[in-house]
Design a protein around this motif. Structure first.
Motif, PDB file in Angstrom:
ATOM      1  N   PHE A 107      48.208  57.627   0.758  1.00 42.53           N
ATOM      2  CA  PHE A 107      48.484  56.272   1.258  1.00 42.53           C
ATOM      3  C   PHE A 107      48.377  55.227   0.149  1.00 42.53           C
ATOM      4  O   PHE A 107      49.094  54.231   0.175  1.00 42.53           O
ATOM      5  CB  PHE A 107      47.578  55.937   2.444  1.00 42.53           C
ATOM      6  N   ALA A 108      47.501  55.445  -0.815  1.00 47.94           N
ATOM      7  CA  ALA A 108      47.418  54.499  -1.933  1.00 47.94           C
ATOM      8  C   ALA A 108      48.759  54.445  -2.669  1.00 47.94           C
ATOM      9  O   ALA A 108      49.262  53.373  -3.007  1.00 47.94           O
ATOM     10  CB  ALA A 108      46.292  54.894  -2.889  1.00 47.94           C
ATOM     11  N   TYR A 110      51.724  55.141  -1.480  1.00 47.25           N
ATOM     12  CA  TYR A 110      52.757  54.557  -0.623  1.00 47.25           C
ATOM     13  C   TYR A 110      52.524  53.091  -0.287  1.00 47.25           C
ATOM     14  O   TYR A 110      53.475  52.356  -0.071  1.00 47.25           O
ATOM     15  CB  TYR A 110      52.881  55.362   0.685  1.00 47.25           C
ATOM     16  N   ASN A 111      51.267  52.678  -0.220  1.00 44.98           N
ATOM     17  CA  ASN A 111      51.012  51.330   0.289  1.00 44.98           C
ATOM     18  C   ASN A 111      50.359  50.387  -0.716  1.00 44.98           C
ATOM     19  O   ASN A 111      50.500  49.171  -0.601  1.00 44.98           O
ATOM     20  CB  ASN A 111      50.163  51.418   1.568  1.00 44.98           C
ATOM     21  N   SER A 112      49.658  50.925  -1.709  1.00 43.63           N
ATOM     22  CA  SER A 112      48.996  50.045  -2.675  1.00 43.63           C
ATOM     23  C   SER A 112      49.706  50.014  -4.019  1.00 43.63           C
ATOM     24  O   SER A 112      49.487  49.106  -4.810  1.00 43.63           O
ATOM     25  CB  SER A 112      47.524  50.464  -2.874  1.00 43.63           C
ATOM     26  N   ILE A 113      50.538  51.011  -4.309  1.00 40.71           N
ATOM     27  CA  ILE A 113      51.207  51.061  -5.612  1.00 40.71           C
ATOM     28  C   ILE A 113      52.721  50.912  -5.471  1.00 40.71           C
ATOM     29  O   ILE A 113      53.334  50.078  -6.128  1.00 40.71           O
ATOM     30  CB  ILE A 113      50.848  52.372  -6.360  1.00 40.71           C
ATOM     31  N   GLU A 114      53.335  51.702  -4.589  1.00 39.60           N
ATOM     32  CA  GLU A 114      54.793  51.652  -4.510  1.00 39.60           C
ATOM     33  C   GLU A 114      55.354  50.269  -4.125  1.00 39.60           C
ATOM     34  O   GLU A 114      56.423  49.889  -4.616  1.00 39.60           O
ATOM     35  CB  GLU A 114      55.321  52.731  -3.562  1.00 39.60           C
TER      36      GLU A 114
ATOM     37  N   GLU B  76      41.762  53.552   2.078  1.00 40.99           N
ATOM     38  CA  GLU B  76      43.134  53.309   2.559  1.00 40.99           C
ATOM     39  C   GLU B  76      43.152  53.401   4.089  1.00 40.99           C
ATOM     40  O   GLU B  76      42.877  54.449   4.670  1.00 40.99           O
ATOM     41  CB  GLU B  76      44.167  54.282   1.959  1.00 40.99           C
ATOM     42  N   TYR B 110      53.679  51.600   6.883  1.00 35.17           N
ATOM     43  CA  TYR B 110      53.004  51.371   5.602  1.00 35.17           C
ATOM     44  C   TYR B 110      53.956  51.233   4.425  1.00 35.17           C
ATOM     45  O   TYR B 110      53.642  50.556   3.455  1.00 35.17           O
ATOM     46  CB  TYR B 110      52.013  52.515   5.315  1.00 35.17           C
ATOM     47  N   ASN B 111      55.099  51.905   4.471  1.00 33.83           N
ATOM     48  CA  ASN B 111      55.944  51.949   3.276  1.00 33.83           C
ATOM     49  C   ASN B 111      57.313  51.308   3.442  1.00 33.83           C
ATOM     50  O   ASN B 111      57.916  50.892   2.462  1.00 33.83           O
ATOM     51  CB  ASN B 111      56.092  53.413   2.819  1.00 33.83           C
TER      52      ASN B 111
END
Lengths: 223, 223
Positions: A107-108, A110-114, B76, B110-111
Motif C-alpha cells: 500500500f505504501a 500504491y498510495n504513498s509513493i506512486e 498504511e 487508494y490508487n
C-alpha cells in the motif's frame, strides 16, 4: 514462462503506446508476478488510443491491467498481485508480522509513493512546458526527494523491502523506475541499487520483453 | 465500541490538526473498521506539527495511522483495513469473485481515486491561491469529474461498491468525502447518496466522534 495463448490466466494489455510509456504500462506488474510464480498467461491487447467503451464495464477507469483467471475477473494491479500471490501461496506471507510488512509496503507503493510519480508524469510528460507545470516542479521534486529519502532509510541494508522478495517489491520497483527516468534516483545510491537488483531478476527481464513485444510499431488504425 | 485504554489494538492518531483536517485524518479508517467489527482500541496521540523523529522508524513517511495489535505493528491504512478484516473474518470475503471485487475496489480507492484527491488538496488547501495552483484547477477538476462519473457507472443501483458492505466501502467513502468539500459530488447524486449511506452507519458516526474528541483545542506547545 512463455506467453501461451491457451493459458488459464489472461492479461489485458495495450496494442500500442507512445515511446515514453513503453516498458512502463502497468500490465508489467502481473506479467512479472506470473514470471516469478511460473504461471503461463495469454495476452488480450486492446487499444489505448481508442479505448473501447465496453472495456469500462470490466475496468471502471479504462485502465490496464485487467486479468482473467478462469472464471475470475480482476482489476487494479495491486489486487491482481494479491490474487496471484494467494493463488500460489508465494510472494506474500500467510500471516504475522511478515504479512503485515508486505501489505504495508504494497500500500505504501500504491498510495504513498506512486501518487507523486503520477504527478511527476503530469508535469514532465502530459503537461510538459506549460507554465503551471514548470511552476509546480520545485516543490514537487522536493516532496519526491523527501519520500525517496524516507524509503532509503526504511530499506537500510536490506536486500528487499519487506523480508524475502515479495509482491511489495514488484510494486515498489516498478514505482521507483518512474523516478529513474530523470536521474533523481542517482541521489539515493542504495535505492538505485535496489532498483537494479529488482530489474536484474530474470522474471522482470522476461516480463518487460513480453510487454514490449506485444506493441505494434505504428498505432493501429481505429476500427 | 468505546475507546478503551486497555485494548489490545492501539491506533496512533494526531493530538491536534488545523480545522480543515479535522474529521479527515486517516486514522478514521481503522477507527471505523474497529467500530464495524466491534473491536475496542486505545489511542496513542502524537504531534502532527512537530512529528517526532522516532516515529519515522514506525511509519516511513511519518503518517498516521499506525496500528499495534498485540505484538504486531502495521502501517498504511489500506494494509490495516486488510489486517482487521482478516483478523475477524468479516468485511472481506474469503475467496472467489467477491474477494477479487473487494480488493479491486480497495486498490481503486487508494490508487485510482485518492491520488486526485491528494492533488485537489494541494491546489485547494496547501497551495491555495498560488498561480500554478489556479492554472492547474480546470484540467484537474475535469479529471476528477471523469473519475467520479466512472465510479457512478460502476456503482449503478447497488447499495455498496462490491457486494456486502466491506473494507472497500470504508476506503471509498472516506475518499469520496474529499470531493464533497467543494460540492463536486452534487453533480453525481447517486454517489452523494452512497456517501450519505456510508456516513449514516453508526460505526462511522462513532469513529468520527472519537477522532474529533482526541484533538486538543489549541496546538500543544512543542516539548
Amino acid at each position: 514462462m512463455p506467453v501461451d495463448p491457451n493459458a488459464t490466466i489472461e492479461i489485458t494489455c495495450f496494442d500500442w503506446v507512445p515511446d515514453f510509456a513503453r516498458g512502463f504500462v502497468r500490465d508489467l506488474r502481473p506479467r512479472w508476478a506470473c514470471e516469478e510464480l511460473g504461471l503461463a498467461y495469454r495476452e488480450r491487447p486492446i487499444s489505448a488510443m481508442h479505448r473501447p467503451e465496453w472495456f469500462y464495464a470490466e475496468q471502471p477507469f479504462g485502465q490496464v491491467p485487467v486479468v482473467r483467471d478462469g472464471a475470475l475477473r480482476l482489476f487494479e494491479s495491486g489486487a491482481i498481485l494479491v490474487h496471484l500471490a494467494e493463488r500460489e501461496g508465494r510472494l506474500l506471507p500467510q500471516s504475522g508480522q511478515a504479512r503485515a510488512d508486505v501489505f504495508g509496503w504494497l500500500f505504501a507503493a500504491y498510495n504513498s509513493i506512486e501518487p507523486v510519480a503520477m504527478e511527476q508524469a503530469s508535469v514532465l510528460i502530459f503537461h510538459a512546458g506549460e507554465d503551471w507545470a514548470e511552476a509546480r516542479k520545485p516543490i514537487l521534486f522536493e516532496t519526491i526527494d523527501k519520500k525517496l529519502s524516507r524509503v532509503t532509510d526504511a530499506l537500510g541494508e536490506r536486500e528487499w523491502i519487506a523480508g524475502d522478495f515479495s509482491i511489495a517489491d514488484i510494486a515498489l520497483v516498478t514505482t521507483l523506475r518512474e523516478f529513474d527516468r530523470n536521474g533523481q534516483l542517482r541521489k539515493f545510491p542504495s535505492l538505485a541499487a535496489y532498483l537494479e537488483r529488482g530489474m536484474e531478476r530474470p522474471a522482470f527481464g522476461r516480463a518487460i520483453e513480453a510487454q514490449l513485444e506485444a506493441f505494434s510499431e505504428e498505432p493501429p488504425i481505429a476500427a
